[in-house]
Structures are given as structure tokens and as C-alpha cells.
Design an enzyme around this catalytic site. Structure first.
Site, PDB file in Angstrom:
ATOM      1  N   ASP A 105       0.822  -1.216   0.000  1.00 49.98           N
ATOM      2  CA  ASP A 105       0.000   0.000   0.000  1.00 49.98           C
ATOM      3  C   ASP A 105       0.854   1.262   0.000  1.00 49.98           C
ATOM      4  O   ASP A 105       2.028   1.235   0.336  1.00 49.98           O
ATOM      5  CB  ASP A 105      -0.905   0.011   1.237  1.00 49.98           C
ATOM      6  N   GLU A 106       0.225   2.345  -0.371  1.00 50.86           N
ATOM      7  CA  GLU A 106       0.790   3.700  -0.272  1.00 50.86           C
ATOM      8  C   GLU A 106       2.223   3.774  -0.805  1.00 50.86           C
ATOM      9  O   GLU A 106       3.140   4.253  -0.133  1.00 50.86           O
ATOM     10  CB  GLU A 106       0.733   4.183   1.180  1.00 50.86           C
TER      11      GLU A 106
END
Length: 550
Positions: A340-341
Site C-alpha cells: 500500500d501507499e
């Protein structure tokens, strides 16, 4: 899942419990007990069990429980250390010292034995293990064909869940210094709605000592949660020992804020004894700045410290070493690879990475995909099923390993899309199931439905369950328990109990009193659960009042 019809020991037990159930409802054995399934109307008197069982029947009598309650364990092989230890732990929770010392030798107790019938002595904790059980509690006056209580389960882990329910039926009577079971006789059939009922803890943002992790695990077992998602490392710190790459934990905050291999084994063993899996996470390629404290070559450059360097084989050698070492510690079939991210901007501004991208004719987005898929390949080669945060699915769903479990977090609507493509999914919508969002009240946790927007039965089966997340930026040992509880318990009932039980009635009359009661139970068991009704999750009480009214 074990089949009663195929178990040579199961037929007698089945007949035993069937007869017991019929006797519970027979007018020839006293008053006809009140029949109540978990979805009965709010007009009925509440049953203070959490989470609600799948089906229950109860009567009107009060039974006394012997402080010297005995365990009669009937299991192939004759014994189970796991269940024997669990029984002793629960007996300590049920009876205080003064209740035991007040035992009257001349008194005849209604319940003096707990019989536990288990079809298999296999204590291998695998994902999807049968956690079903039946529980009958009778008395002397022929209200049951057994004098005491009986738990029947196909597995030791089902028996564990039955022990928790039995413990919640036992309540102290301070007036006469006894423990009682009210509304007897009882007949309960129970099993979880979802096989994945999780809680995430984050030990990178703040280190949590092993004994605190154990306290969290104990509380999880009381709510019948069964997966601890251990987000061990992140960009802030790398506290875990990795023998293959011993300098990695130089990224810990300090030498006293580290987990040895022995610590990790201890956590896994402690959790297993409570029927709880440990799903470890190593988040790549982002959220990994701390790795470079021990191995700076993992950084693309001193000015580009994450994502990890996608252009070097060394990066993937380290990931392989970490996962190989962790595979020896964590037997759970699912492993979380994060994903993620990931902000890839600095890959383009780092000369050697930029050159590698050009030589491979790749964009940074394609390099992100390359990294995730290569990490997945390492995990699957070690026998793990990869779990990834939803950005990987949102970015390149068609390339993900078909086994991938998509972990939702950004918002609603992801699981319907994932299961429509044939992927399995875990729901953790941050708007309703992130515990670090202190303004999200218990009602939102309770009302959030993992199957929302999924009407196809086949696709519904691809939703493994859900997970509440306790991210660690603003919690440490001083406040982690009161931030987790009791809101995590609200989600736990959603994940365990039948949909019909959790989706009808007025929450303030059918759920709130029970949740308050469970919060008080947690307090009595030493869990620092905050008041149920407050504005910001872990707020202290507003003023003097009973635990059962806050």
C-alpha cells in the site's frame, strides 16, 4: 471439517445431546423452557452472551456451580494439554479466591463437572479449522441427562470456544458467595459466520512488549476473534530479529525495543493455545525505510529511502531471507505483503534506478507491479498464500497471483469488485473498522457488514471475513487496550454471530446492554476496556456510575 456421521464416537454423543435437547423442552421435566434463537425479538429478556451464539434455548432455573468444578475430558488419546490448560485458566477466571474458600462441604452443587467431548485430538491450527460446538447445562432434577455441563466439539478449538461461552454463563452471587448459572437449563449450538475474524496491531510505530501482546491475545479469545495480524515492521522501526540478515533490527528504536526469534515463537505458541492465528506482515516495497538502517544498499539513495530499491537483486535476496526465516516461525497459511501507499516518484530521480527502468522499458507504475509480483512469487514458493492491501488490486488486478487475498482498507466497494474477479477478500474499511479513528462509535463497528453489495452466494463465500485495525501512531502500552476494546468486540459479534442476530432490532435495547456487560466482563478479567458510550473511543468515564451503565 470433521463429520459427525463418519466419526465412530460421534453417534452416541449425537444421540446423547439430541435426547438432552428434547428433555430440555419436555413438559414432563418441569416448566417448559423458553425457546430463543439468536434472532428473537427485542421484547425477550436479554441473554448476556458475547458474541451471540447461532442458536440457544434456555429455561428459568438458577444452578449453583461447584468451586471445585472438575473436568471430564473425553478425547481420542485420552488427554489434551491445550484443553486442560485452558480449563484451568477459565476456572481461575470464573472463581475468585474467596468463592473457592467459601465452598461448603455439606452443600450439593448443581454443576460439579464439565464434560468435554472432542472427536479429534489433532491440535493443528489451520485456517478454517472447525470451531463449532454445542453446550448443554443441566441440573439434578432430570432437566438434563447429565449432571453438570457438556461441551461437544469436532476439534479442540471448537471446545475452546465452548469454554468461553460456558465461562460467560457463570456469574458470581455476592450475597451467598457462590457462582451461579441463571436461566438454566441451557442448550447452545454455535459456530462462526466467518473463518477470518481479525485484529491488527502495529509494533513499528510503537513497540509493544510481549506480555502486552499476550494480553491483547487473551482479550481476543474472550470475544472469539481468531487472527492477530501482526504488522511487525514499518518505515519507523524494524524491531524483529532476522537471523539471515542480522543487521535489519538495527532499525529498531533501541535494543530494548526488539523481538527475538524466541519472542516471536512464544507469541505464536501463546496464541495457538487460544485458537488464534498470527498473520505476520512485511510491507513492501513502501513503508520500509527502517530496513536501510542496517543495510543502506536497500535504499535507492540517501535521498530516496523508500520505496525499496527495485533495481537490485539484493533487495529481493533480503526479502527472501526474511520470509524464509519467518516461515519457520509463523505456520499460518496467509502472509501479508502489504503493497500500500507506494510513492514511486524518487525512483525516477535516482540515476541508477532510472537507468534500470529505461533498460527494462518500464514506467514506475510497472516497476511497482514487478516488485509486488516478485515478492508474491517468493511468498508462494514458501507455501504461503499472499495477502495484499487493495492498492495492488486497484492497480493491476489482472496480474496478481490468483491465490491473492485482497485486503480492503480505503473505503467500501472493494470486496464486491474483488470477489467478482474471483479473488478472496478481507474487509477493513477504514471509515468504520479502524480503531485509531477515535471518532468512530461502537455502532459503526457493529453495523458494518462484510458482505455488503455482494448478493451472489458463490461470491459471498470468497469473503473470508474482516479485521479491525489498531494502527500504532497514537497508542502504546499505556492506552492500547482501551483503544481496542470494547469497539473491537462490536465487530467481533458481527463476524461471529448469524446475520439475522446482528441486523435486527433497536441497538440501544438489544445490543448496547450486552456490550456494556461484556465490557465489564473484560474489566473484571483485567482488560482495560474503555466505556462503551463516549465521544472519542478511549475517553475516561464522565463521572461516577456503574460499569454496566457506561
Amino acid at each position: 471439517m470433521a463429520s459427525k456421521s463418519l466419526d465412530p464416537f460421534a453417534l452416541p454423543r449425537f444421540l446423547l445431546l439430541s435426547l438432552a435437547a428434547s428433555l430440555l423442552l419436555s413438559p414432563s421435566h418441569g416448566r417448559i423452557p423458553h425457546l430463543r434463537t439468536a434472532s428473537s425479538s427485542a421484547d425477550d429478556q436479554l441473554v448476556y452472551l458475547w458474541p451471540l451464539p447461532k442458536l440457544l434455548r434456555h429455561g428459568y432455573r438458577t444452578l449453583s456451580v461447584d468451586p471445585d468444578l472438575a473436568l471430564d475430558l473425553q478425547i481420542p488419546g485420552g488427554e489434551s494439554l491445550l484443553l486442560s490448560e485452558a480449563f484451568e485458566s477459565y476456572r481461575d477466571l470464573i472463581f475468585t479466591q474467596w468463592e473457592r474458600s467459601a465452598r461448603r462441604s455439606y452443600m450439593v452443587y448443581d454443576v460439579n463437572k464439565l464434560t468435554v467431548l472432542v472427536a479429534s485430538d489433532d491440535d493443528t491450527l489451520q485456517f478454517g479449522v472447525d470451531e463449532s460446538y454445542t453446550l448443554t447445562v443441566g441440573g439434578e432434577e432430570s432437566l438434563s441427562i447429565v449432571n453438570g455441563a457438556v461441551i461437544e466439539a469436532n476439534t479442540v478449538f471448537g471446545a475452546l470456544r465452548g469454554l468461553e461461552t460456558f465461562s460467560q454463563l457463570c456469574t458470581p452471587n455476592i450475597d451467598n458467595k457462590t457462582v451461579e448459572i441463571q436461566k438454566a437449563p441451557w442448550y447452545i449450538e454455535d459456530e462462526p459466520r466467518f473463518s477470518f475474524r481479525g485484529l491488527l496491531i502495529d509494533t513499528s510505530r510503537h513497540y509493544l512488549p510481549v506480555n502486552v501482546i499476550k494480553q491483547v491475545i487473551d482479550a481476543m479469545s474472550y470475544a472469539k476473534l481468531n487472527v492477530l495480524h501482526w504488522h511487525i515492521v514499518d518505515e519507523q522501526s524494524f524491531p524483529l530479529e532476522v537471523p539471515s540478515y542480522p543487521n535489519l533490527w538495527k532499525g529498531a528504536y533501541s535494543k530494548l525495543e526488539r523481538y527475538t526469534v524466541e519472542d516471536a515463537y512464544e507469541v505464536v505458541d501463546f496464541a495457538k493455545k487460544r485458537g488464534i492465528h498470527i498473520m505476520a506482515e512485511v510491507d513492501v516495497p513502501g513503508h520500509a525505510e527502517s530496513w536501510g538502517a542496517g543495510y543502506p544498499d536497500l535504499w535507492p539513495s540517501a535521498n530516496c529511502t523508500e520505496p525499496l530499491d527495485v533495481s537490485k537483486n539484493f533487495t529481493f535476496e533480503v526479502i527472501s531471507g526474511i520470509l524464509t526465516d519467518m516461515r519457520k516461525i509463523f505456520p499460518f497459511g496467509l502472509f501479508h505483503l502489504g503493497g500500500d501507499e507506494v510513492n514511486t516518484d524518487c525512483w525516477n530521480s535516482t540515476p541508477h534506478v532510472k537507468q534500470w527502468l529505461q533498460e527494462g522499458n518500464m514506467t514506475t507504475k510497472e516497476a511497482y507491479k514487478y516488485f509486488v509480483l516478485r515478492a508474491q512469487k517468493i511468498a508462494t514458493s514458501l507455501g504461503w498464500i499472499p495477502v495484499n492491501w487493495e492498492e495492488t488490486f486497484n492497480s493491476f488486478e489482472e496480474n496478481l497471483n490468483p491465490q491473492t487475498v485482497v485486503h480492503n482498507w480505503l473505503g467500501p466497494g472493494v470486496c464486491p469488485k474483488a470477489v467478482a474477479k474471483g479473488f478472496r477478500c478481507i474487509m477493513s474499511n477504514q471509515g468504520v473498522w479502524y480503531l485509531d479513528h477515535l471518532d468512530v462509535p461502537w455502532e459503526n463497528f457493529y453495523n458494518s457488514e462484510p458482505l455488503e453489495g455482494i448478493n451472489n452466494i458463490t461470491q459471498q463465500k470468497l469473503v473470508l471475513g474482516g479485521e479491525v485495525c489498531m494502527w500504532g501512531e497514537m497508542v502504546d502500552t499505556s492506552n492500547v487496550q482501551q483503544t481496542i476494546w470494547p469497539r473491537a468486540a462490536a465487530a467481533a459479534e458481527r463476524l461471529w454471530s448469524p446475520w439475522e442476530a446482528t441486523s435486527v432490532g433497536n441497538l440501544n435495547t438489544t445490543v448496547l446492554p450486552r456490550l456494556r456487560h461484556f465490557r465489564c466482563l473484560l474489566n473484571h478479567r483485567g482488560v482495560a476496556a474503555a466505556p462503551v458510550t463516549n465521544k472519542h473511543a478511549r475517553d475516561a468515564p464522565y463521572g461516577p456510575a456503574s460499569c454496566f451503565l457506561q
